[in-house]
Scaffold this motif. Structure first.
Motif, PDB file in Angstrom:
ATOM      1  N   ASP A 104       1.995 -30.738 -33.855  1.00 59.11           N
ATOM      2  CA  ASP A 104       1.934 -29.404 -34.600  1.00 59.11           C
ATOM      3  C   ASP A 104       1.446 -28.442 -33.913  1.00 59.11           C
ATOM      4  N   ALA A 105       1.230 -27.160 -34.590  1.00 58.92           N
ATOM      5  CA  ALA A 105       0.547 -26.323 -33.711  1.00 58.92           C
ATOM      6  C   ALA A 105      -0.778 -26.506 -33.127  1.00 58.92           C
ATOM      7  N   ALA A 106      -1.506 -26.981 -34.068  1.00 63.67           N
ATOM      8  CA  ALA A 106      -2.749 -27.496 -33.610  1.00 63.67           C
ATOM      9  C   ALA A 106      -2.902 -28.219 -32.331  1.00 63.67           C
ATOM     10  N   ALA A 107      -1.920 -29.370 -32.265  1.00 62.26           N
ATOM     11  CA  ALA A 107      -1.940 -29.986 -30.943  1.00 62.26           C
ATOM     12  C   ALA A 107      -1.572 -29.269 -29.843  1.00 62.26           C
ATOM     13  N   LEU A 108      -0.571 -28.286 -29.851  1.00 60.26           N
ATOM     14  CA  LEU A 108      -0.031 -27.307 -28.907  1.00 60.26           C
ATOM     15  C   LEU A 108      -1.409 -26.670 -28.201  1.00 60.26           C
TER      16      LEU A 108
END
Length: 425
Positions: free
Chosen positions: A338-342
């Motif tokens: 997800d965006a948090a992992a990116l």
């Protein structure tokens, strides 16, 4: 015509920049904002936003207000998919889905181009403005992959045998002032038309090939080259059809990039005709940039004489160059659920010793995102540094693929190691 700016409590980040008639030149908020003096028209600043226009919605609900709110929600979702598709050159269906709360946080405004409100139905054509800083991380591309140098724009309008640029306000100048180039690869330098602009940037100047005068003008406006957007308006009779012939030109040599013709049924449609002409003209300039035809003229660059260094200064600069370590760019593929992992992966890579820059060149939420990492050293050193920080690393030619490692589990039914060292029996 009266105008209003409406907002809803749960859409407090969204504003309306007025509907249909305002964008068709009948007055209103947009025109009032961009006309700053008796002669010049200040362009709308859209450097901090992406714009997606022409989003159509048709929504029914229990009442008019609910239908309009739902219509804005649908416009946000459609606008995000269109923006992602254009930026990444992929189908709209491949765009990652975002929640309404996330869309609320990145949408800077809703522009009403045309709307019809019924008791329980909302039909509209809308534009969606996305905040550049917040949206860039989710797009998978930081801005446009291809970007032109600053280009000075001179809009020239021929009407009744007279050419006008900034001498008086024209519909062509108004259309360029209304234009939001935030999503365009062209870096437009749009003069306001005040002060000395009408004297320096008139139609006669666009046909002068002399480089010396052009250098002075471009230096004053902070541009690298000049582009001319020209339109010739022909009216069949008063109140009759309007024919507009558009020409996109480039450089002091006035080279032609594109030509096209548009028509309006009468004078009331002139403003909408000019808006469409600006959109088509921007597409022509963008295509010329991609084709390599819109390159800055090297004769317009003022070459500076190299500074002579003393023997001591030359020796110090040579020593500094010898000691400097050149950073090498490597591709790193990382799994991003997800965006948090990116965001977490970008931060972790920036914290690796020797890394001088990290840029996400391709984002794939739920898949493999690609980052460009500038590292001072060989790729093997970067691999070791990442492994030391708990990453599982696979190495390819100039590329690393990483993912968060897990501690290795002991094999099942493994016999415990004998106590007492190697001599124990």
């Amino acid at each position: 015509m009266t105008s209003a700016v409406r907002s809803l409590p749960h859409l407090n980040r969204i504003w309306i920049a007025l509907a249909g008639a305002a964008l068709l030149g009948a007055g209103g908020v947009v025109i009032a904002q961009i006309e700053g003096s008796d002669r010049g028209i200040a362009p709308i600043d859209s450097s901090s936003s992406y714009e997606v226009g022409g989003v159509t919605v048709d929504v029914s609900a229990r009442d008019a207000e609910s239908a309009r709110t739902a219509g804005w929600r649908v416009a946000q979702r459609k606008g995000w998919a269109l923006l992602w598709s254009r930026t990444n050159a992929q189908p709209v269906s491949a765009a990652p889905g975002l929640s309404d709360s996330t869309l609320d946080s990145i949408v800077a405004g809703i522009v009403v181009e045309d709307e019809q409100i019924g008791p329980k139905r909302y039909i509209a054509r809308l534009g969606v403005l996305f905040d550049r800083a917040r949206t860039g991380q989710l797009l998978g591309a930081h801005g446009q992959g291809l970007r032109s140098p600053p280009l000075l724009l001179i809009p020239v309008m021929w009407s009744g045998g007279t050419a006008t640029s900034f001498e008086t306000r024209t519909e062509w100048q108004r259309a360029w002032a209304r234009f939001r180039p935030g999503g365009s690869p062209i870096d437009y330098v749009r003069p306001t038309g005040t002060g000395s602009d009408p004297l320096l940037l008139n139609e006669a100047q666009t046909g002068r090939p002399g480089r010396g005068w052009w250098r002075m003008i471009l230096d004053q406006f902070g541009a690298a080259d000049v582009i001319v957007a020209e339109v010739a308006v022909e009216r069949s009779w008063p109140g009759g059809p309007v024919l507009a012939r558009f020409t996109a030109r480039h450089g002091p040599d006035d080279s032609i990039l594109d030509r096209f013709t548009l028509r309006a049924p009468n004078g009331d449609g002139l403003s909408a005709l000019m808006d469409e002409g600006v959109r088509r003209m921007d597409a022509s300039f963008s295509q010329a940039l991609r084709d390599g035809r819109l390159r800055p003229d090297p004769s317009l660059v003022i070459e500076e004489e190299p500074e002579e260094l003393s023997d001591d200064a030359f020796a110090a600069e040579t020593m500094a160059d010898d000691m400097a370590v050149t950073a090498i760019a490597y591709n790193v593929q990382v799994e991003t659920a997800d965006a948090a992992a990116l965001t977490a992966a970008e931060g972790a890579l920036r914290g690796v010793p020797g890394v001088r820059g990290v840029e996400t060149t391709s984002m794939a939420l739920g898949g493999l995102s690609v980052m460009r990492v500038n590292y001072e050293g060989e790729i093997s050193g970067l691999k070791i540094a990442l492994q030391a920080r708990g990453w599982r690393v696979e190495e390819g030619p100039g590329t690393l693929r990483i993912r968060r490692g897990a501690p290795a589990a002991p094999p099942p039914n493994a016999a415990p190691a004998p106590a007492g060292g190697p001599d124990a029996r």
